[in-house]
Design a protein around this motif. Structure first.
Motif, short mmCIF file in Angstrom:
data_model
loop_
_atom_site.label_atom_id
_atom_site.label_comp_id
_atom_site.label_asym_id
_atom_site.label_seq_id
_atom_site.Cartn_x
_atom_site.Cartn_y
_atom_site.Cartn_z
N THR A 167 -55.02 66.06 0.61
CA THR A 167 -56.09 65.98 1.59
C THR A 167 -55.58 65.45 2.92
N TRP A 168 -56.23 65.90 4.00
CA TRP A 168 -56.02 65.25 5.29
C TRP A 168 -56.56 63.82 5.19
N MET A 169 -55.85 62.87 5.78
CA MET A 169 -56.38 61.52 5.87
C MET A 169 -57.02 61.26 7.22
N TRP A 170 -56.65 62.04 8.23
CA TRP A 170 -57.26 61.93 9.55
C TRP A 170 -57.90 63.25 9.95
N GLY A 171 -57.15 64.33 9.76
CA GLY A 171 -57.60 65.66 10.14
C GLY A 171 -56.50 66.37 10.89
N PRO A 172 -56.70 67.65 11.22
CA PRO A 172 -55.65 68.41 11.92
C PRO A 172 -55.27 67.82 13.27
N GLY A 173 -56.16 67.05 13.87
CA GLY A 173 -55.90 66.43 15.17
C GLY A 173 -57.14 65.74 15.67
N PRO A 174 -57.07 65.08 16.83
CA PRO A 174 -58.26 64.40 17.38
C PRO A 174 -59.38 65.38 17.68
N ILE A 175 -60.61 64.91 17.55
CA ILE A 175 -61.77 65.75 17.88
C ILE A 175 -62.51 65.22 19.11
N THR A 176 -62.05 64.11 19.69
CA THR A 176 -62.61 63.61 20.95
C THR A 176 -61.47 63.18 21.86
N PRO A 177 -61.74 63.06 23.14
CA PRO A 177 -60.76 62.41 24.01
C PRO A 177 -60.75 60.91 23.71
N ALA A 178 -60.00 60.15 24.49
CA ALA A 178 -60.06 58.69 24.40
C ALA A 178 -61.46 58.22 24.80
N LEU A 179 -61.98 57.26 24.06
CA LEU A 179 -63.27 56.66 24.36
C LEU A 179 -63.10 55.15 24.43
N VAL A 190 -60.66 53.87 21.50
CA VAL A 190 -60.79 54.52 20.19
C VAL A 190 -60.69 56.02 20.36
N GLN A 191 -60.48 56.71 19.24
CA GLN A 191 -60.46 58.18 19.24
C GLN A 191 -60.91 58.65 17.86
N LYS A 208 -61.87 62.73 9.78
CA LYS A 208 -62.02 61.82 8.65
C LYS A 208 -62.38 60.40 9.03
N THR A 209 -62.15 60.00 10.28
CA THR A 209 -62.36 58.60 10.63
C THR A 209 -62.20 58.42 12.13
N ARG A 210 -62.12 57.16 12.55
CA ARG A 210 -61.88 56.79 13.94
C ARG A 210 -60.65 55.88 14.00
N MET A 211 -59.77 56.12 14.95
CA MET A 211 -58.66 55.21 15.18
C MET A 211 -59.04 54.21 16.26
N PRO A 226 -48.50 47.80 11.11
CA PRO A 226 -49.43 48.84 10.63
C PRO A 226 -50.87 48.57 11.06
N TRP A 227 -51.16 47.34 11.49
CA TRP A 227 -52.52 46.99 11.89
C TRP A 227 -52.74 47.13 13.40
N ARG A 228 -51.71 47.63 14.11
CA ARG A 228 -51.93 47.91 15.54
C ARG A 228 -52.95 49.03 15.70
N VAL A 229 -52.95 49.95 14.74
CA VAL A 229 -53.96 51.01 14.69
C VAL A 229 -54.74 50.83 13.40
N THR A 230 -56.05 50.68 13.51
CA THR A 230 -56.91 50.59 12.33
C THR A 230 -57.91 51.71 12.37
N ASN A 231 -58.51 51.99 11.21
CA ASN A 231 -59.63 52.93 11.20
C ASN A 231 -60.87 52.13 10.84
#
Length: 437
Positions: free
Chosen positions: A53-65, A79-80, A84-87, A98-103
């Motif tokens: 399974t994808w854990m995030w997806g094929p790529g981002p679905i939004t710009p930077a927010l 965030v982006q 599957k989730t938000r980074m 590893p906690w510099r980026v969380t979901n």
């Protein structure tokens, strides 16, 4: 005043201008850290090196927010969103942590309805009536709201077969025939008092091809089993969902950060999948239950909101047609342009930061109406006004109160909003206040 030149030196910030979800595709990664985090598990999937399974997806679905978070610098964090989730970028963490980026705890927010704006700050929006798995228009599959009443369900004894069933209304049943799949309660998690179903626990501890700095090697998918999912907030339940128009029996379990599903009929590698929590949360937050303080859900008059720079602000009163008051205040004030009128808002600002600061309300507070053209006090000036809000220093806990005035189209005055545009602030989220009923 923030000039246009500043954008050339700053990260592009998209301020809650929400496009339909279907158009949110093929975006660039907002940060190198996001790209590196995505690549670890999902680059091998995209390149055909891993069947999972994808854990995030094929790529981002939004710009930077930029989204509000009280403890972040300036009260907002970058965030982006992915399928599957938000980074989330945590800049105080070391670059190689590893906690510099969380979901985010998106699944938990969707189930409880409590949207998180800080470590201890929550606002109730109501649980999401969005299907957790399968086709989005499936009328019978469980939604996030379905699971709200199951948060306190007792845990299964370890080793017990999972045969509990769940329908959209939240009714729990039992189907002993499901024991044929051999799913058991694998581990008890004391933090949330729930067990993890065996297929999910195996996946959370699995190894496979991972991408580190462009090199594919065999390794653990996650730094620790709960990194991607968080802790379980429900038990696992069998349910029936429609997938591509076909009804399927699926095991579903909600974790703090993800929803995991187990479909025995799927091919190996794809039996355990991560739900599209990122898509669902984005829709809930920006379309179905927009953020408090967004243009579609402005702060009501009299209620306060935290603005950039640790200011707590509220609109106390308004005078929609203040033309006569302004003209009486100073004999040299000019009347408004034809078709315009003066609009006064009385604002109260309390400083909640350390040390002292100036609010500069006359510069940072703007107005916007149905014409969709903003009003600024230095371009749409009222001249000399009574009780103009002060720019003097305010120390922690201190409050100032005064007026801001704009020259606005008379046709905008009955539906006017106030919003914040802080001086030279790159990291901010636009907050709107309702000025008129």
């Amino acid at each position: 005043m923030r000039g246009r030149w500043l954008s050339a030196f700053c990260t592009l910030v998209i301020l809650v201008a929400v496009a339909p979800l279907a158009s949110l595709r093929a975006e660039e990664f907002a940060h190198d850290e996001f790209s590196r985090t995505w690549a670890r598990t999902d680059s091998p999937v995209r390149n055909g090196r891993a069947a999972r399974t994808w854990m995030w997806g094929p790529g981002p679905i939004t710009p930077a927010l930029w989204e509000r978070y009280h403890e972040a610098e300036g009260g907002a964090r970058s965030v982006q969103y992915f399928d599957k989730t938000r980074m989330e970028l945590n800049e105080r963490e070391p670059y190689d942590s590893p906690w510099r980026v969380t979901n985010g705890l998106l699944a938990k927010e969707l189930v409880t309805g409590l949207r998180q704006y800080g470590d201890n700050s929550f606002v109730e929006y109501g649980p999401a009536e969005i299907n957790v798995a399968g086709d989005p228009d499936d009328p019978s599959g469980p939604t996030y709201a379905t699971f709200r009443k199951l948060l306190d369900a007792p845990p299964l004894p370890l080793g017990q077969l999972v045969t509990a069933t769940l329908d959209r209304s939240g009714n729990v049943g039992d189907d002993p025939s499901l024991s044929r799949y051999g799913v058991t309660a694998a581990i008890f998690v004391p933090e949330t008092k729930h067990t993890v179903a065996s297929p999910f626990w195996a996946f959370m501890n699995s190894r496979g091809p991972i991408d580190e700095y462009g090199f594919i090697r065999e390794g653990p998918l996650f730094p620790n089993p709960f990194y991607a999912t968080g802790f379980p907030i429900t038990e696992a339940y069998w349910t029936t969902v429609r997938v591509g128009g076909v009804a399927k029996r699926v095991l579903v379990q909600v974790f703090e950060r993800r929803v995991l599903t187990f479909t025995p009929d799927n091919p190996p590698g794809w039996q355990v999948e991560a739900g599209n929590v990122g898509q669902h949360y984005f829709r809930w937050r920006y379309e179905l239950a927009p953020d408090r303080g967004s243009r579609n859900n402005p702060i009501p008059r009299g209620e306060s909101a935290f603005l950039y720079g640790n200011w707590e602000v509220r609109v106390v009163a308004v005078i929609p047609n203040a033309t006569d008051i302004v003209l009486r205040e100073n004999m040299f004030n000019d009347p408004p342009k034809p078709g315009y009128q003066y609009f006064i808002a009385t604002v109260e600002a309390t400083y909640r930061g350390q040390g002292s600061a100036s609010f500069y309300g006359s510069y940072r507070l703007r107005a916007l109406g149905p014409s969709n053209v903003s009003y600024r006090t230095f371009e749409d000036s009222c001249g000399v006004i009574p009780d103009r809000i002060s720019d003097r220093d305010v120390f922690s806990g201190g409050t100032i109160r005064g007026n801001v005035c704009w020259q606005v189209l008379a046709s905008d005055a009955d539906n006017l909003l106030m919003y914040d545009d802080p001086f030279l602030a790159v990291r901010y989220v636009t907050t709107f206040f309702r000025l008129t009923p």
